[in-house]
Design an enzyme around this catalytic site. Structure first.
Site, PDB file in Angstrom:
ATOM      1  N   ASN A 204      16.352 111.818  42.981  1.00 23.11           N
ATOM      2  CA  ASN A 204      15.134 111.662  43.133  1.00 23.11           C
ATOM      3  C   ASN A 204      14.201 112.805  42.926  1.00 23.11           C
ATOM      4  O   ASN A 204      14.765 113.961  42.354  1.00 23.11           O
ATOM      5  CB  ASN A 204      14.550 110.867  44.535  1.00 23.11           C
ATOM      6  CG  ASN A 204      14.711 112.116  45.627  1.00 23.11           C
ATOM      7  OD1 ASN A 204      14.994 113.303  45.474  1.00 23.11           O
ATOM      8  ND2 ASN A 204      14.503 111.479  46.767  1.00 23.11           N
ATOM      9  N   SER A 227      14.644 107.121  36.694  1.00 24.76           N
ATOM     10  CA  SER A 227      15.045 106.559  35.717  1.00 24.76           C
ATOM     11  C   SER A 227      13.793 106.003  34.479  1.00 24.76           C
ATOM     12  O   SER A 227      12.946 105.464  34.982  1.00 24.76           O
ATOM     13  CB  SER A 227      16.007 105.506  36.038  1.00 24.76           C
ATOM     14  OG  SER A 227      17.039 105.853  36.589  1.00 24.76           O
ATOM     15  N   GLN A 249      15.664  98.010  34.706  1.00 24.54           N
ATOM     16  CA  GLN A 249      15.584  99.357  35.080  1.00 24.54           C
ATOM     17  C   GLN A 249      14.286  99.786  35.855  1.00 24.54           C
ATOM     18  O   GLN A 249      14.513 100.505  36.676  1.00 24.54           O
ATOM     19  CB  GLN A 249      15.342 100.287  33.734  1.00 24.54           C
ATOM     20  CG  GLN A 249      16.607 100.090  33.060  1.00 24.54           C
ATOM     21  CD  GLN A 249      17.731 100.339  33.715  1.00 24.54           C
ATOM     22  OE1 GLN A 249      18.116 101.649  34.325  1.00 24.54           O
ATOM     23  NE2 GLN A 249      19.012  99.682  33.690  1.00 24.54           N
ATOM     24  N   HIS A 252      14.383 100.543  39.687  1.00 28.30           N
ATOM     25  CA  HIS A 252      14.958 101.854  40.217  1.00 28.30           C
ATOM     26  C   HIS A 252      14.120 102.625  41.260  1.00 28.30           C
ATOM     27  O   HIS A 252      14.417 103.176  42.172  1.00 28.30           O
ATOM     28  CB  HIS A 252      15.098 102.997  38.984  1.00 28.30           C
ATOM     29  CG  HIS A 252      16.713 102.943  38.597  1.00 28.30           C
ATOM     30  ND1 HIS A 252      17.820 103.397  38.963  1.00 28.30           N
ATOM     31  CD2 HIS A 252      16.915 102.162  37.069  1.00 28.30           C
ATOM     32  CE1 HIS A 252      18.611 103.013  38.235  1.00 28.30           C
ATOM     33  NE2 HIS A 252      18.316 102.532  37.211  1.00 28.30           N
ATOM     34  N   GLU A 319      14.990 108.174  28.467  1.00 29.65           N
ATOM     35  CA  GLU A 319      16.042 108.590  28.876  1.00 29.65           C
ATOM     36  C   GLU A 319      17.114 107.190  28.383  1.00 29.65           C
ATOM     37  O   GLU A 319      18.188 107.773  27.842  1.00 29.65           O
ATOM     38  CB  GLU A 319      16.028 108.205  30.593  1.00 29.65           C
ATOM     39  CG  GLU A 319      17.380 108.646  31.068  1.00 29.65           C
ATOM     40  CD  GLU A 319      17.468 108.126  32.576  1.00 29.65           C
ATOM     41  OE1 GLU A 319      16.635 107.464  32.877  1.00 29.65           O
ATOM     42  OE2 GLU A 319      18.632 108.138  33.165  1.00 29.65           O
ATOM     43  N   HIS A 320      16.687 106.124  28.350  1.00 34.02           N
ATOM     44  CA  HIS A 320      17.439 104.903  27.711  1.00 34.02           C
ATOM     45  C   HIS A 320      16.604 104.325  26.891  1.00 34.02           C
ATOM     46  O   HIS A 320      15.420 104.114  27.167  1.00 34.02           O
ATOM     47  CB  HIS A 320      17.654 103.843  28.963  1.00 34.02           C
ATOM     48  CG  HIS A 320      18.569 104.201  30.260  1.00 34.02           C
ATOM     49  ND1 HIS A 320      17.865 104.419  31.251  1.00 34.02           N
ATOM     50  CD2 HIS A 320      19.828 104.725  30.206  1.00 34.02           C
ATOM     51  CE1 HIS A 320      18.495 105.139  32.117  1.00 34.02           C
ATOM     52  NE2 HIS A 320      19.948 105.072  31.677  1.00 34.02           N
TER      53      HIS A 320
END
Ligand SMILES: NC(=O)C1=CN([C@@H]2O[C@H](COP(=O)(O)OP(=O)(O)OC[C@H]3O[C@@H](n4cnc5c(N)ncnc54)[C@H](O)[C@@H]3O)[C@@H](O)[C@H]2O)C=CC1
Ligand SMILES: O=C(O)[C@@H](O)CS(=O)(=O)O
Ligand SMILES: [Zn+2]
Length: 437
Positions: A204, A227, A249, A252, A319-320
């Site tokens: 975190n 994330s 996602q 998260h 990030e993704h």
């Protein structure tokens, strides 16, 4: 360039950093002053843990016996995928030597760090997968000692499956510690006597900030904070699948951005209609996190062309990044800033998060502009070496002495003078103009 925001975030990935910085500064100061005692105090105060910090081998084996067979098989399968990808990464980089001049050979030798600290978060969720993502990759790089830490799960010891995943991946030492106190304990070698050379793993905002502040004293992998997901979709994409993946996602945490970049207005509208219902249908922990994440950090951007979509996506450096669009090869070539790329609707971020092979510890908060995620390379030092003959020394020493004297560095120049005087007595060389006193 036509870029239209159908939904704009009220917060940015930087919004929460300031508060974390204050908390972490105070905690690191306290731990530096009072060492293990301060760590134990924080473990009790923040995670209600006053049990042993080091997990003994017997305790690991005892708890491993309680892991059901299907869980063992799944962890073994996923860890093996990650390990095999990491092994292939290790194979892709090599030691080498090259003759740069006759008689002058220089080389690179890849040497792993001696001690790696791997942090496995388990505040909101039990991140079983993070255990094999970090530990197995460190081991594939050849790290001698891997110290793994994870948060006491809901007041108990380390989550049993996280502990099992650490063992399967090859952790040498395990500590029951979470948050800033875990990162500091690994950095200073508290409880183990083995200060980490590098600390890796997600966490975190407090964990990410502690790593950032300790960087320099220790190496870190990357800023792997809350994330993020982005989806690029054209008119060929399935809107419901895009919405499912964004929500997938957003669960998260309340500060996890989910971004849609699309060339289809109709698709954007459908996704925005679908997301709230998908969130409402989740169990409470996930629902609360995803609802706040979508409300505060969710964005939907419509562009005219795919070149504009690439520009926007590279600016966000998610990030993704998923691509649900025609001509996947074009996107793979064109995109440059992302932690990990998921091409086509058949794959999705969750597959990479848990099972498929490429690492899930990835850069957040724009760090994908300059760094990739965790890989064996992060644990390897490409050390250089050189060796030369006296003939090669003749050439190199003269140029070195001249450049040194131009820089005003007389002592550097004399290391060349001395050698040439020893190896070639009686010869005159142009060693530059000596620096005045
Ligand atoms: N970027 C990446 O590669 C990945 C990121 N993640 C992210 O990791 C994070 C995991 O976070 P968590 O579930 O919270 O687990 P965590 O293990 O990172 O954090 C829990 C710890 O936070 C500390 N903490 C909580 N509140 C605090 C406070 N007010 N002051 C000081 N310390 C405090 C506690 O000591 C606790 O041990 C998520 O944000 C997730 O999105 C997860 C996997 C991969
Ligand atoms: O940020 C990440 O990489 C996470 O999505 C990985 S996981 O879902 O926590 O496994
Ligand atoms: Zn995830």
């Amino acid at each position: 360039m036509a870029i239209e925001y159908l939904k704009r975030a009220s917060k940015t990935p930087e919004t929460e950093t300031g508060t974390a910085r204050e908390v972490v500064t105070a905690m690191l100061g306290e731990i530096e002053r009072r060492g293990e005692e301060a760590v134990r105090d924080y473990a009790l105060k923040l995670d209600k843990w006053d049990g042993p910090i080091l997990v003994t081998r017997e305790e690991m084996e005892r708890r491993a016996r309680e892991v059901p067979d299907q869980v063992r098989r799944d962890i073994a399968f996923a860890a093996d995928q990650v390990r095999r990808f990491a092994d292939a990464q290790r194979e892709s980089v090599k030691d080498f030597s090259v003759e740069l001049l006759p008689g002058l050979t220089a080389g690179q030798k890849l040497v792993p760090c001696n001690v790696a600290g791997c942090y496995v978060p388990t505040g909101r969720y039990a991140h079983i997968a993070s255990a094999y993502m970090s530990v197995a990759t460190a081991k594939a790089a050849g790290v001698g000692t891997v110290v793994a830490c994870s948060t006491p799960y809901r007041g108990g010891g380390i989550h049993p499956y996280v502990l099992y995943a650490m063992m399967v991946a090859g952790a040498d030492v395990v500590m029951t510690l979470g948050g800033v106190q875990a990162i500091a304990a690994m950095a200073y070698g508290l409880f183990t006597g083995k200060p980490a050379d590098i600390i890796v793993g997600p966490g975190n905002k407090f964990v990410a900030e502690a790593k950032r502040m300790l960087f320099g004293k220790v190496g870190i992998d990357v800023f792997a904070g809350p994330s993020e997901v982005a989806v690029i979709a054209d008119e060929t994409a399935d809107p419901l699948m895009v919405a499912v993946d964004l929500v997938g996602q957003a669960e998260h945490g309340h500060e996890s951005p989910a971004w849609l970049f699309t060339s289809s207005r109709a698709l954007a509208d459908e996704v925005m209609r679908a997301v709230p219902g998908l969130i409402a249908d989740l169990p409470p922990t996930a629902r609360d996190a995803a609802a706040a994440a979508w409300r505060d950090y969710g964005e939907v951007i419509v562009c005219d062309t795919r070149e504009e979509l690439v520009e926007v996506s590279d600016r966000y450096a998610s990030e993704h990044l998923e691509v649900h669009a025609a001509d996947l090869g074009w996107w793979r070539e064109a995109l440059t800033n992302y932690g990990s790329l998921f091409l086509g609707e058949e794959t999705t971020v969750a597959f990479g998060d848990k099972t498929s092979g490429p690492n899930h510890i990835l850069p957040t908060k724009f760090a994908a502009r300059y760094s990739a995620g965790l890989s064996v390379h992060k644990f390897l030092k490409p050390l250089t070496w050189q060796q030369m003959s006296r003939d090669a020394c003749k050439t190199i020493a003269q140029v070195t002495a001249r450049i040194s004297r131009l820089e005003g560095m007389e002592a550097h120049a004399r290391t060349g003078d001395y050698r040439l005087a020893k190896y070639f007595p009686g010869h005159n060389f142009d060693m530059g103009v000596p620096v005045d006193a």
